[in-house]
Write an enzyme that holds these catalytic residues in place. Sequence first.
Site, PDB file in Angstrom:
ATOM      1  N   ASN A   7      37.286  39.653  34.010  1.00 13.60           N
ATOM      2  CA  ASN A   7      36.243  40.571  34.312  1.00 13.60           C
ATOM      3  C   ASN A   7      36.584  41.960  35.441  1.00 13.60           C
ATOM      4  O   ASN A   7      37.415  41.368  36.472  1.00 13.60           O
ATOM      5  CB  ASN A   7      34.977  39.797  35.312  1.00 13.60           C
ATOM      6  CG  ASN A   7      34.112  40.631  35.752  1.00 13.60           C
ATOM      7  OD1 ASN A   7      34.277  41.560  36.120  1.00 13.60           O
ATOM      8  ND2 ASN A   7      32.747  39.930  35.528  1.00 13.60           N
ATOM      9  N   HIS A  10      35.480  44.557  39.526  1.00 15.66           N
ATOM     10  CA  HIS A  10      36.128  44.586  40.848  1.00 15.66           C
ATOM     11  C   HIS A  10      36.797  45.769  41.079  1.00 15.66           C
ATOM     12  O   HIS A  10      36.955  46.160  42.259  1.00 15.66           O
ATOM     13  CB  HIS A  10      36.617  43.095  41.338  1.00 15.66           C
ATOM     14  CG  HIS A  10      35.789  42.183  41.046  1.00 15.66           C
ATOM     15  ND1 HIS A  10      34.695  41.707  41.802  1.00 15.66           N
ATOM     16  CD2 HIS A  10      35.789  41.033  39.880  1.00 15.66           C
ATOM     17  CE1 HIS A  10      33.953  40.814  41.373  1.00 15.66           C
ATOM     18  NE2 HIS A  10      34.619  40.523  39.943  1.00 15.66           N
ATOM     19  N   HIS A  43      30.104  43.799  33.688  1.00 11.78           N
ATOM     20  CA  HIS A  43      29.027  43.806  34.020  1.00 11.78           C
ATOM     21  C   HIS A  43      28.127  45.074  34.436  1.00 11.78           C
ATOM     22  O   HIS A  43      28.449  45.679  35.256  1.00 11.78           O
ATOM     23  CB  HIS A  43      28.665  42.701  35.238  1.00 11.78           C
ATOM     24  CG  HIS A  43      27.160  42.315  35.516  1.00 11.78           C
ATOM     25  ND1 HIS A  43      27.077  41.621  36.483  1.00 11.78           N
ATOM     26  CD2 HIS A  43      26.100  43.021  35.031  1.00 11.78           C
ATOM     27  CE1 HIS A  43      25.483  41.430  36.614  1.00 11.78           C
ATOM     28  NE2 HIS A  43      25.063  42.197  35.814  1.00 11.78           N
ATOM     29  N   ARG A  45      25.041  46.600  35.678  1.00 12.36           N
ATOM     30  CA  ARG A  45      24.051  46.277  36.230  1.00 12.36           C
ATOM     31  C   ARG A  45      23.196  47.649  36.174  1.00 12.36           C
ATOM     32  O   ARG A  45      23.241  48.490  35.907  1.00 12.36           O
ATOM     33  CB  ARG A  45      24.422  46.299  37.873  1.00 12.36           C
ATOM     34  CG  ARG A  45      25.276  45.051  38.290  1.00 12.36           C
ATOM     35  CD  ARG A  45      25.540  44.910  39.657  1.00 12.36           C
ATOM     36  NE  ARG A  45      25.841  43.491  39.930  1.00 12.36           N
ATOM     37  CZ  ARG A  45      25.215  42.587  40.431  1.00 12.36           C
ATOM     38  NH1 ARG A  45      24.010  42.804  40.450  1.00 12.36           N
ATOM     39  NH2 ARG A  45      25.660  41.363  40.665  1.00 12.36           N
ATOM     40  N   ARG A  49      26.051  50.183  39.863  1.00 13.57           N
ATOM     41  CA  ARG A  49      26.650  50.679  41.000  1.00 13.57           C
ATOM     42  C   ARG A  49      28.192  50.403  41.042  1.00 13.57           C
ATOM     43  O   ARG A  49      28.866  50.826  42.010  1.00 13.57           O
ATOM     44  CB  ARG A  49      26.042  49.505  42.203  1.00 13.57           C
ATOM     45  CG  ARG A  49      26.152  48.062  42.207  1.00 13.57           C
ATOM     46  CD  ARG A  49      25.686  47.368  43.346  1.00 13.57           C
ATOM     47  NE  ARG A  49      25.826  46.024  43.185  1.00 13.57           N
ATOM     48  CZ  ARG A  49      24.775  45.130  43.280  1.00 13.57           C
ATOM     49  NH1 ARG A  49      23.557  45.845  43.632  1.00 13.57           N
ATOM     50  NH2 ARG A  49      25.003  43.930  43.555  1.00 13.57           N
ATOM     51  N   GLU A  70      28.192  41.844  30.185  1.00 14.29           N
ATOM     52  CA  GLU A  70      27.361  40.963  30.958  1.00 14.29           C
ATOM     53  C   GLU A  70      26.112  42.000  31.181  1.00 14.29           C
ATOM     54  O   GLU A  70      26.292  42.880  31.748  1.00 14.29           O
ATOM     55  CB  GLU A  70      27.790  40.427  32.323  1.00 14.29           C
ATOM     56  CG  GLU A  70      28.989  39.429  32.471  1.00 14.29           C
ATOM     57  CD  GLU A  70      29.512  39.179  33.476  1.00 14.29           C
ATOM     58  OE1 GLU A  70      29.278  39.411  34.557  1.00 14.29           O
ATOM     59  OE2 GLU A  70      30.574  38.216  33.510  1.00 14.29           O
ATOM     60  N   THR A 101      26.227  38.006  41.167  1.00  7.15           N
ATOM     61  CA  THR A 101      25.168  37.158  40.367  1.00  7.15           C
ATOM     62  C   THR A 101      25.124  35.730  41.226  1.00  7.15           C
ATOM     63  O   THR A 101      25.970  34.919  41.443  1.00  7.15           O
ATOM     64  CB  THR A 101      25.631  36.999  39.010  1.00  7.15           C
ATOM     65  OG1 THR A 101      26.121  38.260  38.475  1.00  7.15           O
ATOM     66  CG2 THR A 101      24.738  36.248  38.111  1.00  7.15           C
ATOM     67  N   GLU A 151      27.330  30.207  29.267  1.00  7.94           N
ATOM     68  CA  GLU A 151      28.351  30.335  30.196  1.00  7.94           C
ATOM     69  C   GLU A 151      27.954  29.313  31.316  1.00  7.94           C
ATOM     70  O   GLU A 151      26.781  29.627  31.796  1.00  7.94           O
ATOM     71  CB  GLU A 151      28.492  31.572  30.620  1.00  7.94           C
ATOM     72  CG  GLU A 151      29.662  31.949  31.661  1.00  7.94           C
ATOM     73  CD  GLU A 151      30.088  32.901  31.904  1.00  7.94           C
ATOM     74  OE1 GLU A 151      30.172  34.036  31.048  1.00  7.94           O
ATOM     75  OE2 GLU A 151      30.312  33.412  33.323  1.00  7.94           O
ATOM     76  N   HIS A 191      32.443  32.189  37.218  1.00  9.65           N
ATOM     77  CA  HIS A 191      31.907  32.626  38.760  1.00  9.65           C
ATOM     78  C   HIS A 191      32.902  31.663  39.725  1.00  9.65           C
ATOM     79  O   HIS A 191      32.694  30.762  39.876  1.00  9.65           O
ATOM     80  CB  HIS A 191      30.430  32.329  38.718  1.00  9.65           C
ATOM     81  CG  HIS A 191      29.941  33.429  39.595  1.00  9.65           C
ATOM     82  ND1 HIS A 191      30.078  33.426  41.129  1.00  9.65           N
ATOM     83  CD2 HIS A 191      29.303  34.594  39.489  1.00  9.65           C
ATOM     84  CE1 HIS A 191      29.457  34.489  41.369  1.00  9.65           C
ATOM     85  NE2 HIS A 191      29.107  35.275  40.557  1.00  9.65           N
TER      86      HIS A 191
HETATM   87  N1  PXP Z   1      30.579  35.411  34.718  1.00  4.10           N
HETATM   88  C1  PXP Z   1      29.351  35.889  35.051  1.00  4.10           C
HETATM   89  C2  PXP Z   1      28.098  35.490  34.529  1.00  4.10           C
HETATM   90  C3  PXP Z   1      29.460  36.641  36.244  1.00  4.10           C
HETATM   91  O1  PXP Z   1      28.363  37.373  36.626  1.00  4.10           O
HETATM   92  C4  PXP Z   1      30.677  37.005  37.010  1.00  4.10           C
HETATM   93  C5  PXP Z   1      30.655  37.975  38.125  1.00  4.10           C
HETATM   94  O2  PXP Z   1      30.376  39.097  37.753  1.00  4.10           O
HETATM   95  C6  PXP Z   1      31.920  36.226  36.475  1.00  4.10           C
HETATM   96  C7  PXP Z   1      31.740  35.354  35.331  1.00  4.10           C
HETATM   97  C8  PXP Z   1      33.239  36.577  37.243  1.00  4.10           C
HETATM   98  O3  PXP Z   1      32.946  35.813  38.455  1.00  4.10           O
HETATM   99  P1  PXP Z   1      34.316  36.250  39.656  1.00  4.10           P
HETATM  100  O4  PXP Z   1      34.235  37.459  39.700  1.00  4.10           O
HETATM  101  O5  PXP Z   1      33.838  35.572  40.509  1.00  4.10           O
HETATM  102  O6  PXP Z   1      35.235  35.701  38.896  1.00  4.10           O
END
Ligand code: PXP
Length: 241
Positions: A7, A10, A43, A45, A49, A70, A101, A151, A191
């Site tokens: 993901n 970030h 993701h 959003r 943002r 996502e 999330t 998930e 997550h």
């Molecule tokens: N899975 C989902 C559904 C999420 O919303 C997120 C955060 O965007 C992640 C995985 C990844 O989480 P993390 O950035 O904490 O590894």
Amino acid sequence: MPKLSVNIDHVATIREARGTHYPEPVAAAQIVELAGAYGVTIHRREDQRHIKDRDVALIQDSISIPFTLEMALTEEMIDIAIERRPNLITAVPEKREELTTEGGLDIVGNRKQVEASLNKLHDAGLSVSLFIEPEPELMQAAADLGVSHVELHTGLYSLAETPEDFQRELHRIMRALEKTIELGLKANVGHGLHYGNTTTLARLEGIDTFHTGHSIVARAVLVGLDRAVRDMVILCRGNLE
Ligand code: PXP
């Protein structure tokens, strides 16, 4: 063997903190691919943002590994998904004020709305994963809704501070995974997962893909800082521009 989809939201978060053009998430996506990850996750959003529509298009068009989008199950996002056709859609709950999330999707309380959204996505031939708490009855509810993937929300597992909390959350995930195997659902996890708690899950049976972001980007800052400083030291000496 479980796979990893990285993901890269970030990276966009760092860019948006300054409103600069860098770091570019699409560049990160290409590095993720070169480094051997199975996939890239972002993701988009509602308020864009971090990840913006241009990022979705640029990233999807520049990688050749599976792309997971996502998204909240809003009309706007459903239209975007149908247009962009990601390899997998992970449906997540979304609150504007949250930092990230915060919980799984309430597929029991919102069953009708979820079902209507899934119908549109399935009719378009798209695969959907539901981001839900790791509870066996929710796995059943997801299977009843006809999705191919779930998930499991690993937020509480990742936040566990005591060995007792860790074991309790691990067992919740184990029971949910057993149920997904029984139901023939593909189980992803995500997550808060980091370098200290991933191997324990990777050894369980039934995980298809890890969706991990924050810990990887956080580590990249540290393992990459040495090189970044060295590069700037050279520029400060006026040796190169
Ligand atoms: N899975 C989902 C559904 C999420 O919303 C997120 C955060 O965007 C992640 C995985 C990844 O989480 P993390 O950035 O904490 O590894």
